[in-house]
Design an enzyme around this catalytic site. Structure first.
Site: not given
Length: 194
Positions: A9, A91, A185, A14
């Site tokens: 992501s 990570e 975005c 999260g």
């Protein structure tokens, strides 16, 4: 049969929270979980995975020089548990190509599932080396979503200087949080960076 999962992501989706929840779920069932995190990110303490909502867990550290197969072997020699049931990597964008090969070996030869969590792209919209090979070689790809200030899905990260201006050039890796980065975005990323 074990599989390699890549949960990816932009920032603030999260990833670490999801990793810690997965670790909790395995441990709640009496299973042995080993957590790894990048040595270079010590914002929340050395050898810890921490989420912004306050959850944390101890973790083994890796750097670009770390042989994950050797590290896994050393853990198994000193551990009183009969075996490792799952490996979680935070990570994961900081893994090298060779380390991604090593974790595919762990999955395929030792039948241990590996759940890797990381950023897909850097502040210039380019993939990190670890992310590049995880996207290519993982058995399952799972996108964790976060939102841009406009409400659209954020899948890019903008690096900002101390005055809040977007940075377009520089080293790929600069550890930082909300003070340095903002998820956006593609439209808003494009307006600022491209």
């Amino acid at each position: 049969m074990a599989q390699l999962y890549f949960y990816y992501s932009a920032m603030n989706a999260g990833k670490s929270t999801t990793l810690l929840q997965s670790a909790y779920n395995y441990r709640e069932r009496g299973m042995q979980v080993e957590i790894f995190t990048a040595r270079l990110d010590d914002r929340y303490g050395i050898g810890k995975v921490s989420s912004r909502i306050g959850l944390q867990a101890e973790a083994h550290l890796y750097s670009p020089e770390t042989n994950l197969l050797d590290l896994l072997g050393n853990i198994q020699k000193t551990d009183s548990h009969p075996g490792i049931d799952c490996i979680l990597i935070d990570e994961a964008q900081f893994l090298t190509k060779e380390q991604v090969k090593q974790i595919t070996h762990i999955v395929d030869e030792f039948d241990i599932p590996v759940l890797a969590y990381g950023l897909r792209t850097d502040f210039q919209g380019e993939t990190f080396q670890g992310s590049h090979y995880l996207l290519a070689w993982a058995d399952k790809l799972v996108e964790l979503k976060t939102v841009c200030h406009c409400g659209r899905k954020a899948n890019f990260v903008v690096r900002r200087d101390s005055s809040g201006h977007p940075i377009r050039d520089g080293e790929q890796v600069q550890v930082g949080g909300n003070d340095s980065y903002e998820s956006m975005c593609r439209k808003h990323f494009r307006e600022l960076i491209w």
